[in-house]
Design a protein around this motif. Structure first.
Motif, PDB file in Angstrom:
ATOM      1  N   UNK A  60       0.985  -1.224   0.037  1.00 53.04           N
ATOM      2  CA  UNK A  60      -0.046  -0.028  -0.519  1.00 53.04           C
ATOM      3  C   UNK A  60       1.182   1.549   0.010  1.00 53.04           C
ATOM      4  N   UNK A  61       0.497   2.012  -1.204  1.00 51.64           N
ATOM      5  CA  UNK A  61       1.350   3.567  -1.243  1.00 51.64           C
ATOM      6  C   UNK A  61       0.986   4.336  -0.658  1.00 51.64           C
ATOM      7  N   UNK A  62       0.381   4.867   0.333  1.00 50.88           N
ATOM      8  CA  UNK A  62      -0.319   6.131   1.664  1.00 50.88           C
ATOM      9  C   UNK A  62       0.057   7.400   0.985  1.00 50.88           C
ATOM     10  N   UNK A  63      -0.762   7.270   0.231  1.00 55.35           N
ATOM     11  CA  UNK A  63      -0.391   9.044  -0.350  1.00 55.35           C
ATOM     12  C   UNK A  63      -1.336  10.384   0.884  1.00 55.35           C
ATOM     13  N   UNK A 112       1.147  -6.912  -5.823  1.00 52.96           N
ATOM     14  CA  UNK A 112      -0.230  -6.014  -5.937  1.00 52.96           C
ATOM     15  C   UNK A 112      -0.300  -5.006  -5.278  1.00 52.96           C
ATOM     16  N   UNK A 113      -0.157  -3.238  -5.881  1.00 58.69           N
ATOM     17  CA  UNK A 113       0.045  -2.444  -5.328  1.00 58.69           C
ATOM     18  C   UNK A 113      -1.323  -1.879  -5.512  1.00 58.69           C
ATOM     19  N   UNK A 114      -1.185  -1.394  -4.216  1.00 58.75           N
ATOM     20  CA  UNK A 114      -3.024  -0.008  -3.812  1.00 58.75           C
ATOM     21  C   UNK A 114      -2.053   1.139  -3.778  1.00 58.75           C
ATOM     22  N   UNK A 115      -2.135   1.991  -4.743  1.00 59.43           N
ATOM     23  CA  UNK A 115      -2.133   3.975  -4.309  1.00 59.43           C
ATOM     24  C   UNK A 115      -3.606   4.537  -4.280  1.00 59.43           C
ATOM     25  N   UNK A 116      -3.047   4.635  -3.148  1.00 59.55           N
ATOM     26  CA  UNK A 116      -4.519   5.695  -2.734  1.00 59.55           C
ATOM     27  C   UNK A 116      -4.277   6.591  -1.409  1.00 59.55           C
ATOM     28  N   UNK A 117      -4.865   7.482  -1.278  1.00 59.12           N
ATOM     29  CA  UNK A 117      -4.839   8.479   0.385  1.00 59.12           C
ATOM     30  C   UNK A 117      -5.434   8.330   1.484  1.00 59.12           C
ATOM     31  N   UNK A 118      -4.914   9.014   2.378  1.00 58.89           N
ATOM     32  CA  UNK A 118      -5.038   8.477   3.918  1.00 58.89           C
ATOM     33  C   UNK A 118      -6.454   9.808   4.139  1.00 58.89           C
ATOM     34  N   UNK A 119      -6.522  10.054   3.565  1.00 59.83           N
ATOM     35  CA  UNK A 119      -7.338  11.372   3.616  1.00 59.83           C
ATOM     36  C   UNK A 119      -7.204  12.840   2.484  1.00 59.83           C
TER      37      UNK A 119
END
Length: 623
Positions: free
Chosen positions: A277-280, A486-493
């Motif tokens: 998880x890449x937490x943006x 598996x990569x998940x690119x998503x924002x924290x908020x």
């Protein structure tokens, strides 16, 4: 003046010794648990060293009264009697040791530190007495009496100065007074906040070990209790969700979560991929071209979409990183007023995706280029037993660009992609970015965008992190674990953006989520998922893809269930946002800010959202 400074230093040392002594009493009392957990003795010694910043902060909150009183006496040239100060320290000593005794008693029963929840039981003292063994009660009272007397005697015998009076021949050094008071106040304030770090100290600084009892021992009990009482009071003073009775809210919310079937559409080629998880940090949806953003901001993210599944109606349930951490790992919706990370005594009530992943043999890790003390995130991660946690201070001998918050993304992300090689497979890894957080002191390695009239610095920081994403993926593709990841690119908020959406809107809370990587089914590459969902749905959705039951994650939904019921939620300090396929509403302080539901469905759907908010908040208060 010299005696003034010496006295304050002696008090500081005295308090630190008292804190350390009582820490020894605690760990000795639970030495059998140390043996059961096979805690290395060196880990316990590290605990005493790691405890110093929080112990110093606690002591600095005690020092202002004696420091101010002594300084006033010096200035007015009065006979300085320290006898009355004894009573101040008698109370401090007795109260602190009583807190430690309470913590010793509560840890054996609850496995937590002393908290506001535990103190609430004192409203029924007979219940406390009846549930505690006589032997334990006598032991703790005896220890409290003995150590209180010991430290009171030590204070009078060795710390308290003799009473003095300045003679006529002794002229005061008036020029020294302003300098001394300024330096003293400055040092005490510095001690209170834990040094010069951008992020003030919190109880999270004591959570450094993989052994729970070591963390419990390390965190100063007085500081922990004060922080906990403050957070509890904040919640109590703002408990304003009284839309309906608890049972009605529960029934409506449970019905909202019911699905007619449990049949998951599998999106993966295999059931044991590595997961990254890449937490943006703070990425709003309008940074992404495909989600309505300008194409010049995040072209690299957009380029990855052709090989991934892009979520077009994905929402954050809150607007703080610590809230997002609990949503992503625990499926917990954002809480108004407070966050779960500030309530260590409630951690036990929140499930964690780490436990079921651990049972499948996953190695878990968390990377962040800064400090995780912010919002007590570190203590939450430690409690959830991540196998490895890497902060910026753990990255040694690297000539990286560093800002006030830590290592910048274009350096941290590629480094992490290589460091992951040290992990066994399969692994579950989160890498949390930081360059899109104020003060936005990212390196100027690109031609900055000039067109944004609002949030220009934030938009450019996102462009910088977008470059970091490409550097990360370019490096990751060279690693042996890439093909099975598996990569998940998503924002924290989200964040205020150049489109200036109000906080009280779903447009504001909309964030990006892109799933990509070779384990993703080929038929889904370059497609979108358009149903309404949110970051609380991550645990259930991931576990379902791995073939694991997720019933313990009540608030989390499997979005690939063929009977999935789409809805999204976000919290406001005094209200709620609620979105379904029929429309959306935003209620704040009982004022309807927005309502697009059809008239014939409006009352029931608004009530549904209110019930969700109230049941969530009331249930949290019951933990």
């Amino acid at each position: 003046m010299k005696k003034y400074v010496i006295y304050l230093v002696k008090i500081l040392v005295f308090l630190l010794v008292m804190f350390a002594t009582m820490r020894i009493v605690f760990i000795v009392n639970y030495w059998h648990l140390v043996n059961v957990d096979m805690v290395p003795f060196t880990e316990i010694l590290r605990g005493f060293f790691k405890a110093l910043p929080l112990d110093i902060a606690t002591a600095c909150f005690i020092l202002p009264i004696p420091a101010i009183v002594m300084f006033v006496c010096l200035c007015v040239n009065k006979n300085i009697s320290y006898r009355w100060m004894r009573w101040y320290f008698y109370i401090i000593i007795a109260a602190y040791i009583l807190t430690v005794m309470g913590e010793i008693g509560i840890y054996g029963e609850w496995g937590t530190k002393l908290s506001a929840k535990a103190l609430a039981y004192l409203e029924n003292p007979s219940e406390v007495v009846n549930t505690a063994s006589t032997q334990q009660t006598v032991l703790l009272l005896s220890l409290w009496s003995c150590f209180t007397l010991l430290f009171c005697w030590w204070y009078v015998r060795w710390i308290e100065p003799e009473t003095t009076e300045r003679t006529a021949e002794q002229k005061p050094d008036w020029y020294m007074y302003p300098a001394v008071i300024i330096i003293t106040v400055g040092l005490i304030f510095l001690g209170m906040r834990g040094g010069f770090s951008e992020i003030p100290i919190s109880t999270s600084s004591g959570y450094f070990s993989n052994y729970k009892i070591v963390n419990i021992m390390t965190v100063n009990p007085a500081y922990n209790l004060a922080e906990n009482l403050t957070n509890a009071a904040k919640v109590k003073d703002n408990a304003h969700f009284n839309y309906m009775d608890f049972d009605t809210a529960k029934a409506i919310t449970e019905e909202t979560h019911e699905v007619e079937c449990d049949s998951t559409m599998m999106i993966l080629k295999n059931d044991r991929p590595n997961i990254v998880i890449i937490l943006l940090e703070s990425w709003s949806a309008d940074l992404i071209e495909s989600l309505g953003g300008d194409p010049s901001i995040a072209p690299n993210f957009h380029a990855m979409e052709k090989d991934g599944l892009l979520f077009t109606n994905f929402y954050a349930s809150a607007n703080r990183s610590q809230q997002a951490i609990a949503s992503i790992f625990g499926g917990l919706p954002g809480l108004p007023v407070t966050t779960i990370t500030n309530h260590q005594e409630k951690y036990y009530a929140i499930p964690s995706i780490i436990q079921p992943l651990d049972s499948l043999g996953y190695y878990s890790s968390f990377y962040f280029g800064g400090e995780l003390n912010y919002g007590n995130i570190l203590s939450y991660l430690r409690y959830n037993e991540f196998d490895r946690i890497v902060e910026g201070k753990d990255v040694k001998n690297q000539r990286f660009h560093k800002g006030k918050l830590g290592i910048q993304d274009a350096d941290m992300l590629p480094w992490a992609s290589t460091d992951i090689n040290s992990q066994p497979e399969p692994f579950f890894t989160t890498i949390f970015t930081l360059s899109t957080h104020s003060p936005y002191d990212y390196p100027k390695i690109f031609e900055e965008l000039e067109w944004p009239q609002l949030e220009k610095v934030f938009v450019n920081s996102a462009k910088y992190t977008d470059i970091a994403l490409k550097l990360f993926m370019d490096r990751a593709k060279q690693q042996p674990w890439y093909d099975n990841t598996l990569f998940l690119f998503m924002a924290d908020h989200s964040h205020p953006s150049y489109k200036n959406y109000p906080l009280e809107s779903f447009e504001y809370h909309k964030i990006p989520l892109l799933i990509c990587g070779k384990p993703l089914n080929d038929s889904l590459r370059g497609t979108t998922y358009d149903k309404i969902c949110g970051n609380t749905d991550i645990p259930a959705t991931l576990l379902a893809q791995l073939g694991v039951k997720h019933n313990q994650f009540f608030w989390s939904k499997d979005v690939f269930n063929t009977c999935y019921r789409p809805f999204a939620f976000f919290e406001l300090y005094s209200g709620v946002g609620w979105k379904t396929e029929e429309g959306e509403c935003v209620v704040n302080n009982d004022n309807m800010l927005k309502n697009t539901f059809p008239e014939e469905l409006s009352d029931s759907l608004v009530r549904q959202g209110k019930a969700y908010m109230q049941y969530h908040f009331d249930l949290f208060n019951q933990y």
